[in-house]
Design an enzyme around this catalytic site. Sequence first.
Site, PDB file in Angstrom:
ATOM      1  N   ASP A   1     -13.074  12.888   8.318  1.00 24.34           N
ATOM      2  CA  ASP A   1     -13.076  13.591   7.402  1.00 24.34           C
ATOM      3  C   ASP A   1     -14.029  14.884   7.113  1.00 24.34           C
ATOM      4  O   ASP A   1     -15.077  14.726   6.854  1.00 24.34           O
ATOM      5  CB  ASP A   1     -13.314  12.728   6.176  1.00 24.34           C
ATOM      6  CG  ASP A   1     -12.764  13.372   4.694  1.00 24.34           C
ATOM      7  OD1 ASP A   1     -12.553  14.631   4.845  1.00 24.34           O
ATOM      8  OD2 ASP A   1     -12.396  12.649   3.798  1.00 24.34           O
TER       9      ASP A   1
ATOM     10  N   ASP B   1      -9.805  20.409   5.037  1.00 20.53           N
ATOM     11  CA  ASP B   1     -10.161  19.165   4.614  1.00 20.53           C
ATOM     12  C   ASP B   1      -9.087  18.035   5.346  1.00 20.53           C
ATOM     13  O   ASP B   1      -8.009  18.083   5.019  1.00 20.53           O
ATOM     14  CB  ASP B   1      -9.883  18.889   3.143  1.00 20.53           C
ATOM     15  CG  ASP B   1     -10.296  17.582   2.724  1.00 20.53           C
ATOM     16  OD1 ASP B   1     -10.793  16.789   3.536  1.00 20.53           O
ATOM     17  OD2 ASP B   1     -10.002  17.101   1.685  1.00 20.53           O
TER      18      ASP B   1
END
Length: 410
Positions: free
Chosen positions: A298, A119
């Site tokens: 992201d 992430d």
Amino acid sequence: MRFTLATSIVVLAVLAAAAPQPTGQGIGMAVPIIKRTSLVNADKSVNLDALKSHVAAFKAKIRRGFTNYEKNTGMKHPSDVGGVERRGAGESLTNDQSQLWYGSISVGTPAVPFTVDFDTGSSDLFLPGSACDSSCNGHTIWDPSFSLTSQDLGKSFSLAFEDKATVSGEQYNDTVSIAGFSATTQTLGAANKYSPGFESPQFPADGLMGMAFPSISSYGASPVFQTLVSDGSVSDQVFSFKLSSSGAELYIGGSNSALYTGDFTYSHVTHQGYWQVDMDNVKGNNKTILTNVAAIIDTGSTLIIGTPSEVSTLYNALGGKAAPSAGQGYYTFPCDSFPSISLTFGGKSFPIAASALNLGSVSSGSSDCVSGIVGQDIASSFWIVGDVFLQGVYTAFDVGNTRVGFAKLA
């Protein structure tokens, strides 16, 4: 069922025999990654509850990052505008980690393998610990007492997720290895409780590994890749992603030239914390509709999430219809006639494939489909650019030069 040290060591032996190893310092290595998503129902309609939960998770993640930034730096993050829209009391959400790209790391001495969600929108590593209750069943458990290199830091942690859910536990230092490179004295969390969204089988990975910057770390510590850099394990201070249905991978210590063509187009990070860059413009049907948009890149997001006013401007120009059944900020187009939309970084426009932008029909049998660009108040002035865009490009995160590069997939 909980998977313990003994079973993990057997798995590790098999993985070690099969996995390629780096032949020298700084030579990049790939980590195969797998996508898991549950945003679409079996009939190809959008799972609206999962979609709303996914957005709620990112509201919570951004709030957590802003809080950590202020704690770590003593200053409010410049993109923190506050006033995030709260969920209505009558709106039911499920705490579902519906989208993730996950692959393997190992922790401790002897090394034990785990799977983690990679992430770039957060900065901390956590795994289910030996003190975890039944919420960790089905995951491989990390027991620091079996590692010769673990050190209890005597600090607890608590990470807030959507719907007041948390992952909490104890902080440790230990050796963390990925693709054959080792980060020594890496701070990580041993969770003693998982929120429902991280329970198996909703969350098939064992834990989560953040890959943003130290300033948004809940631990106030260096993320794994930055530790690899400071340890001198990698000479090329770059990690790269291919996020697609075929041959997805995370590449540590550079980029895999077999997976992209041409040169990278770079955008410099405007503010360290998230991977925040300037998006030159957003084009629709070959016309520039929005300009000078701040964005974070992201890998933990399925969607592109923008500010409500800017997303409304985009769809008004393209003829998108609001989708009340999906909720505020969601828009639809006829399933067979999505517009062409592109995002421009570093002076180059990168198109979003209609197949990526089209999440699925708004309901079973409907001829209207939900768009993957969503307008939501997430307390920030930046957009979140996730998988809807990233699956169509090869992306390099350059820590040494604090920039993000995009290239055309091979």
